[in-house]
Design a protein around this motif. Sequence first.
Motif, mmCIF file in Angstrom:
data_model
loop_
_atom_site.group_PDB
_atom_site.id
_atom_site.type_symbol
_atom_site.label_atom_id
_atom_site.label_comp_id
_atom_site.label_asym_id
_atom_site.label_seq_id
_atom_site.Cartn_x
_atom_site.Cartn_y
_atom_site.Cartn_z
ATOM 1 N N MET A 1 0.771 -1.097 0.079
ATOM 2 C CA MET A 1 -0.229 -0.018 0.034
ATOM 3 C C MET A 1 0.876 1.281 0.029
ATOM 4 O O MET A 1 0.791 2.204 -0.747
ATOM 5 C CB MET A 1 -0.740 -0.125 1.318
ATOM 6 N N PHE A 2 1.955 1.161 0.881
ATOM 7 C CA PHE A 2 2.881 2.468 0.740
ATOM 8 C C PHE A 2 3.516 2.655 -0.101
ATOM 9 O O PHE A 2 3.804 3.852 -0.885
ATOM 10 C CB PHE A 2 3.590 2.032 1.963
ATOM 11 N N LYS A 3 3.806 1.353 -1.076
ATOM 12 C CA LYS A 3 4.713 1.466 -2.257
ATOM 13 C C LYS A 3 3.664 2.076 -3.332
ATOM 14 O O LYS A 3 4.053 2.889 -4.104
ATOM 15 C CB LYS A 3 4.998 0.216 -2.779
ATOM 16 N N ASN A 4 2.412 1.846 -3.493
ATOM 17 C CA ASN A 4 1.555 2.397 -4.292
ATOM 18 C C ASN A 4 1.217 3.953 -4.349
ATOM 19 O O ASN A 4 1.274 4.630 -5.174
ATOM 20 C CB ASN A 4 0.059 1.706 -4.210
ATOM 21 N N ILE A 5 1.194 4.491 -2.850
ATOM 22 C CA ILE A 5 1.095 5.667 -2.395
ATOM 23 C C ILE A 5 2.213 6.585 -3.232
ATOM 24 O O ILE A 5 2.158 7.507 -3.614
ATOM 25 C CB ILE A 5 0.854 5.864 -1.180
ATOM 26 N N LEU A 6 3.249 5.957 -2.923
ATOM 27 C CA LEU A 6 4.611 6.472 -3.256
ATOM 28 C C LEU A 6 4.550 6.706 -4.691
ATOM 29 O O LEU A 6 5.168 7.843 -5.353
ATOM 30 C CB LEU A 6 5.816 5.671 -2.863
ATOM 31 N N ILE A 7 4.285 5.647 -5.423
ATOM 32 C CA ILE A 7 4.237 5.735 -7.065
ATOM 33 C C ILE A 7 3.227 6.773 -7.551
ATOM 34 O O ILE A 7 3.677 7.560 -8.443
ATOM 35 C CB ILE A 7 3.707 4.281 -7.576
ATOM 36 N N LYS A 8 2.130 6.698 -6.638
ATOM 37 C CA LYS A 8 1.017 8.095 -7.159
ATOM 38 C C LYS A 8 1.697 9.539 -7.011
ATOM 39 O O LYS A 8 1.556 10.367 -7.769
ATOM 40 C CB LYS A 8 -0.301 8.057 -6.507
ATOM 41 N N ILE A 9 2.485 9.530 -5.736
ATOM 42 C CA ILE A 9 3.019 11.029 -5.454
ATOM 43 C C ILE A 9 4.156 11.367 -6.573
ATOM 44 O O ILE A 9 4.315 12.247 -6.965
ATOM 45 C CB ILE A 9 3.539 10.733 -3.869
ATOM 46 N N ASN A 10 4.981 10.115 -6.665
ATOM 47 C CA ASN A 10 6.064 10.655 -7.757
ATOM 48 C C ASN A 10 5.413 10.744 -9.092
ATOM 49 O O ASN A 10 6.011 11.608 -9.902
ATOM 50 C CB ASN A 10 6.625 9.209 -8.204
ATOM 51 N N GLY A 11 4.287 10.148 -9.542
ATOM 52 C CA GLY A 11 3.667 10.353 -10.819
ATOM 53 C C GLY A 11 3.063 11.702 -10.633
ATOM 54 O O GLY A 11 2.990 12.366 -11.794
ATOM 55 N N ALA A 12 2.492 12.222 -9.593
ATOM 56 C CA ALA A 12 1.990 13.738 -9.603
ATOM 57 C C ALA A 12 3.012 14.822 -9.667
ATOM 58 O O ALA A 12 2.916 15.914 -10.437
ATOM 59 C CB ALA A 12 1.218 13.984 -8.266
ATOM 60 N N VAL A 13 4.051 14.402 -9.034
ATOM 61 C CA VAL A 13 5.224 15.456 -9.091
ATOM 62 C C VAL A 13 5.496 15.351 -10.306
ATOM 63 O O VAL A 13 6.252 16.705 -11.000
ATOM 64 C CB VAL A 13 6.445 14.871 -8.100
ATOM 65 N N ASP A 14 5.791 14.073 -11.202
ATOM 66 C CA ASP A 14 6.379 14.436 -12.430
ATOM 67 C C ASP A 14 5.286 14.832 -13.524
ATOM 68 O O ASP A 14 5.676 15.902 -14.260
ATOM 69 C CB ASP A 14 6.481 12.908 -12.983
ATOM 70 N N GLY A 15 3.894 14.860 -13.250
ATOM 71 C CA GLY A 15 3.026 15.479 -13.988
ATOM 72 C C GLY A 15 3.242 16.962 -13.907
ATOM 73 O O GLY A 15 2.988 17.691 -14.848
ATOM 74 N N ILE A 16 3.315 17.422 -12.446
ATOM 75 C CA ILE A 16 3.251 18.799 -12.200
ATOM 76 C C ILE A 16 4.410 19.521 -12.763
ATOM 77 O O ILE A 16 4.609 20.579 -13.437
ATOM 78 C CB ILE A 16 3.290 19.318 -10.720
ATOM 79 N N ARG A 17 5.868 18.717 -12.695
ATOM 80 C CA ARG A 17 6.884 19.508 -13.413
ATOM 81 C C ARG A 17 6.684 19.305 -14.868
ATOM 82 O O ARG A 17 7.354 20.413 -15.574
ATOM 83 C CB ARG A 17 8.212 18.165 -12.974
ATOM 84 N N GLY A 18 5.977 18.578 -15.580
ATOM 85 C CA GLY A 18 5.738 18.475 -16.775
ATOM 86 C C GLY A 18 5.120 19.711 -17.352
ATOM 87 O O GLY A 18 5.111 20.456 -18.293
ATOM 88 N N LEU A 19 3.981 20.112 -16.440
ATOM 89 C CA LEU A 19 3.014 21.321 -16.519
ATOM 90 C C LEU A 19 3.971 22.499 -16.434
ATOM 91 O O LEU A 19 3.741 23.492 -17.208
ATOM 92 C CB LEU A 19 2.110 21.111 -15.513
ATOM 93 N N ILE A 20 4.760 22.595 -15.648
ATOM 94 C CA ILE A 20 5.461 23.884 -15.285
ATOM 95 C C ILE A 20 6.691 23.826 -16.649
ATOM 96 O O ILE A 20 6.602 24.970 -17.151
ATOM 97 C CB ILE A 20 6.587 23.713 -14.149
ATOM 98 N N SER A 21 7.110 22.996 -16.887
ATOM 99 C CA SER A 21 8.011 23.066 -18.280
ATOM 100 C C SER A 21 7.331 23.263 -19.230
ATOM 101 O O SER A 21 7.797 24.037 -20.170
ATOM 102 C CB SER A 21 8.619 21.519 -18.486
ATOM 103 N N PHE A 22 5.850 22.914 -19.449
ATOM 104 C CA PHE A 22 5.203 23.185 -20.852
ATOM 105 C C PHE A 22 4.562 24.699 -20.845
ATOM 106 O O PHE A 22 4.585 25.313 -21.845
ATOM 107 C CB PHE A 22 4.011 22.229 -20.985
ATOM 108 N N MET A 23 4.280 25.215 -19.611
ATOM 109 C CA MET A 23 3.755 26.443 -19.544
ATOM 110 C C MET A 23 4.487 27.538 -19.295
ATOM 111 O O MET A 23 4.181 28.849 -19.372
ATOM 112 C CB MET A 23 2.789 26.280 -18.333
ATOM 113 N N THR A 24 6.128 27.369 -18.752
ATOM 114 C CA THR A 24 7.074 28.252 -18.859
ATOM 115 C C THR A 24 8.290 27.976 -19.378
ATOM 116 O O THR A 24 8.381 26.885 -19.948
ATOM 117 C CB THR A 24 7.091 28.375 -17.178
ATOM 118 N N ARG A 25 9.328 28.798 -19.199
ATOM 119 C CA ARG A 25 10.632 28.574 -19.435
ATOM 120 C C ARG A 25 11.686 28.141 -18.370
ATOM 121 O O ARG A 25 12.614 28.127 -18.408
ATOM 122 C CB ARG A 25 11.137 29.817 -20.059
#
Length: 266
Positions: A1-25
């Motif tokens: 369960m903890f591993k799944n939560i960690l995977i979801k958090i990492n996925g969210a962080v990666d997605g947010i990083r992608g959003l920042i990269s797409f929307m800014t320089r």
Amino acid sequence: MFKNILIKINGAVDGIRGLISFMTRIPMGNFKSGFEEISKYFVFVIFIGMFIGFIGSIVAYPFFYLGIKSYMLIGALVLFVMLYIQGFHHVDGLGDYGDAWMVMGIARKKLEVMRDKNMGVGAFMFIFFTELISVASIGYLYEITYSNFLLFAKFIILVESCSRLGLLTCACCGIPSKDGTGRYFVKNTDEYHLFIGYLILMILSFVMNIPKIGVICSTFTVFFGVFMAWNSNKSLKCVTGDVLGASTELTRALVYIVLIFSLYIY
């Protein structure tokens, strides 16, 4: 369960990083998320607006400190820095939207003009007057907050955040196009994201101690975003990435006007 939560958090962080990269320089390094994953975190665009507004306001601080009263110069510099941070991403959409707006005909014809790489008179006039309004408004806010840099910074941050709320609202109420990156953001943005975005603006307004002006500007932003989506759904049969970009720039200019009127009311 903890591993799944960690995977979801990492996925969210990666997605947010992608959003920042797409929307800014802003350099965010390597990320794995595609547009489908990035668009799920679109609500974080509000925080991107806050950050860009903060950086833009900092540009004006030396002028406050030295007592320089070149209002239009300051307005131009602040806006240029904010547009540069976002990579002039939305300005390009505003130009394409302006060209399409000037076309008389069916939706397919408007979309073809919007995707044309050439810049027409509609694009030039939309960009020129929209950004001119923002430049003049920022200069005016600098003038009336001349001895209060903190208040000036609050206004810039509020308006830039509202411009992203307008973007979020337009995506929420729009019909996804059949192609283009914008379709992911329109498809994956719903009323829940809009509510969260509006709530964030309310909290920001109270934290910055400008609640009345914050409520007025944020509420106007939502109505204008709905109008942008409705108009595009009607004339283009969808909301494209260019429409989303245009909504950001147009919202900023109009919210500055609403803000200035609000200052005289309150």
